[in-house]
Design a protein around this motif. Structure first.
Motif, PDB file in Angstrom:
ATOM      1  N   ARG A 251      -8.141  -1.705  -7.033  1.00  0.00           N
ATOM      2  CA  ARG A 251      -8.830  -2.681  -7.881  1.00  0.00           C
ATOM      3  C   ARG A 251      -9.582  -1.941  -8.994  1.00  0.00           C
ATOM      4  N   GLU A 252     -10.152  -2.700  -9.900  1.00  0.00           N
ATOM      5  CA  GLU A 252     -10.880  -2.133 -11.033  1.00  0.00           C
ATOM      6  C   GLU A 252     -12.007  -1.203 -10.583  1.00  0.00           C
ATOM      7  N   ASP A 253     -12.562  -1.430  -9.384  1.00  0.00           N
ATOM      8  CA  ASP A 253     -13.653  -0.580  -8.894  1.00  0.00           C
ATOM      9  C   ASP A 253     -13.171   0.831  -8.550  1.00  0.00           C
ATOM     10  N   GLY A 254     -11.853   1.022  -8.469  1.00  0.00           N
ATOM     11  CA  GLY A 254     -11.299   2.334  -8.155  1.00  0.00           C
ATOM     12  C   GLY A 254     -11.437   2.731  -6.696  1.00  0.00           C
ATOM     13  N   LEU A 255     -11.999   1.844  -5.872  1.00  0.00           N
ATOM     14  CA  LEU A 255     -12.251   2.155  -4.463  1.00  0.00           C
ATOM     15  C   LEU A 255     -11.484   1.283  -3.492  1.00  0.00           C
ATOM     16  N   THR A 256     -11.159   0.061  -3.903  1.00  0.00           N
ATOM     17  CA  THR A 256     -10.552  -0.917  -3.001  1.00  0.00           C
ATOM     18  C   THR A 256      -9.029  -0.897  -3.119  1.00  0.00           C
ATOM     19  N   PRO A 257      -8.336  -0.423  -2.065  1.00  0.00           N
ATOM     20  CA  PRO A 257      -6.875  -0.434  -2.107  1.00  0.00           C
ATOM     21  C   PRO A 257      -6.332  -1.843  -1.842  1.00  0.00           C
ATOM     22  N   VAL A 258      -5.320  -2.228  -2.613  1.00  0.00           N
ATOM     23  CA  VAL A 258      -4.680  -3.536  -2.463  1.00  0.00           C
ATOM     24  C   VAL A 258      -3.177  -3.301  -2.322  1.00  0.00           C
ATOM     25  N   PHE A 259      -2.574  -4.012  -1.373  1.00  0.00           N
ATOM     26  CA  PHE A 259      -1.147  -3.881  -1.100  1.00  0.00           C
ATOM     27  C   PHE A 259      -0.430  -5.163  -1.507  1.00  0.00           C
ATOM     28  N   ILE A 260       0.789  -5.011  -2.019  1.00  0.00           N
ATOM     29  CA  ILE A 260       1.614  -6.155  -2.404  1.00  0.00           C
ATOM     30  C   ILE A 260       2.826  -6.213  -1.476  1.00  0.00           C
ATOM     31  N   TYR A 261       3.013  -7.402  -0.875  1.00  0.00           N
ATOM     32  CA  TYR A 261       4.143  -7.668   0.028  1.00  0.00           C
ATOM     33  C   TYR A 261       4.866  -8.913  -0.472  1.00  0.00           C
ATOM     34  N   PHE A 262       6.169  -8.851  -0.573  1.00  0.00           N
ATOM     35  CA  PHE A 262       6.954  -9.990  -1.035  1.00  0.00           C
ATOM     36  C   PHE A 262       7.049 -11.027   0.085  1.00  0.00           C
ATOM     37  N   LYS A 263       6.530 -12.215  -0.156  1.00  0.00           N
ATOM     38  CA  LYS A 263       6.439 -13.272   0.856  1.00  0.00           C
ATOM     39  C   LYS A 263       7.774 -13.544   1.549  1.00  0.00           C
ATOM     40  N   ASP A 264       8.833 -13.681   0.780  1.00  0.00           N
ATOM     41  CA  ASP A 264      10.114 -14.082   1.359  1.00  0.00           C
ATOM     42  C   ASP A 264      10.799 -12.962   2.135  1.00  0.00           C
ATOM     43  N   GLY A 265      10.271 -11.757   2.066  1.00  0.00           N
ATOM     44  CA  GLY A 265      10.815 -10.634   2.832  1.00  0.00           C
ATOM     45  C   GLY A 265      10.093 -10.415   4.140  1.00  0.00           C
ATOM     46  N   LEU A 266       9.238 -11.385   4.522  1.00  0.00           N
ATOM     47  CA  LEU A 266       8.418 -11.248   5.728  1.00  0.00           C
ATOM     48  C   LEU A 266       8.729 -12.327   6.757  1.00  0.00           C
ATOM     49  N   ARG A 267       8.553 -11.953   8.008  1.00  0.00           N
ATOM     50  CA  ARG A 267       8.630 -12.889   9.117  1.00  0.00           C
ATOM     51  C   ARG A 267       7.300 -12.822   9.847  1.00  0.00           C
ATOM     52  N   GLU A 268       6.692 -13.989  10.087  1.00  0.00           N
ATOM     53  CA  GLU A 268       5.417 -14.049  10.803  1.00  0.00           C
ATOM     54  C   GLU A 268       5.680 -14.115  12.298  1.00  0.00           C
ATOM     55  N   GLU A 269       4.863 -13.394  13.040  1.00  0.00           N
ATOM     56  CA  GLU A 269       4.964 -13.407  14.494  1.00  0.00           C
ATOM     57  C   GLU A 269       3.557 -13.485  15.076  1.00  0.00           C
ATOM     58  N   LYS A 270       3.337 -14.437  15.952  1.00  0.00           N
ATOM     59  CA  LYS A 270       2.014 -14.546  16.582  1.00  0.00           C
ATOM     60  C   LYS A 270       1.868 -13.450  17.623  1.00  0.00           C
ATOM     61  N   TYR A 271       0.708 -12.853  17.631  1.00  0.00           N
ATOM     62  CA  TYR A 271       0.430 -11.724  18.532  1.00  0.00           C
ATOM     63  C   TYR A 271      -0.569 -12.115  19.567  1.00  0.00           C
TER      64      TYR A 271
END
Length: 174
Positions: free
Chosen positions: A154-174
């Motif tokens: 992020r602009e603060d230079g400290l906070t890492p942000v990750f990008i994941y493509f929604k349609d390439g994911l499968r949700e699984e309850k844990y």
């Protein structure tokens, strides 16, 4: 809790235990933190006597050698593996992955094809315009046929942000 897995490789990529938001119904932004993990053991919680014999690796007092690992919590927890990309090879990967994902959606979720294509085109332009700001990760098995996770700060230079493509994911309850 939900785990998010790569639909092509089955690799665990992240969970909903991190701050996340869905952007333009196309990708997730997941916020991480820089952390230090340590294997130090609080011996007062164990009790009992220390073993009289020591080991050279453990030092004079015996026990476990202390160590720590510093990194981003999302990377450490989900065993993401950093991978290098130059702009040309990333464009090639993105083109191949987008086609593969489009084919998958046509077969499994036809109503997602148009939103995916529109959103991915816009996102790809944004990513390629700021290419040098990103780091790239693969899932634990380092399978390039799966999703490449993008990370920036992020602009603060400290906070890492990750990008994941929604349609390439499968949700699984844990």
């Amino acid at each position: 809790m939900k785990l998010f897995l790569d639909i092509f490789t089955g690799d665990e990529l992240f969970s909903d235990s991190y701050p996340l938001k869905l952007v333009d119904d196309v990708y997730y932004e997941v916020e991480g933190k820089n952390i230090t993990e340590s294997n130090d053991i609080d011996e007062s919680l164990i009790g009992g006597n220390k073993a009289p014999e020591g080991s050279e690796a453990a030092g004079e007092e015996g026990g476990v050698v202390s160590s720590s690992v510093t990194g981003i919590n999302v990377v450490l927890t989900h065993k993401l593996q950093e991978t290098p990309f130059d702009k040309a090879s990333f464009k090639d990967w993105l083109k191949t992955y987008s086609k593969k994902l489009k084919d998958y959606l046509q077969e499994n979720s036809p109503n997602r094809v148009q939103p995916f294509q529109t959103g991915m085109t816009k996102l790809a332009k944004d990513i390629l315009g700021k290419f040098d700001e990103y780091r790239f990760y693969l899932g634990e098995n380092m399978n390039i046929d799966g999703m490449v996770v993008l990370q920036y700060y992020r602009e603060d230079g400290l906070t890492p942000v990750f990008i994941y493509f929604k349609d390439g994911l499968r949700e699984e309850k844990y």
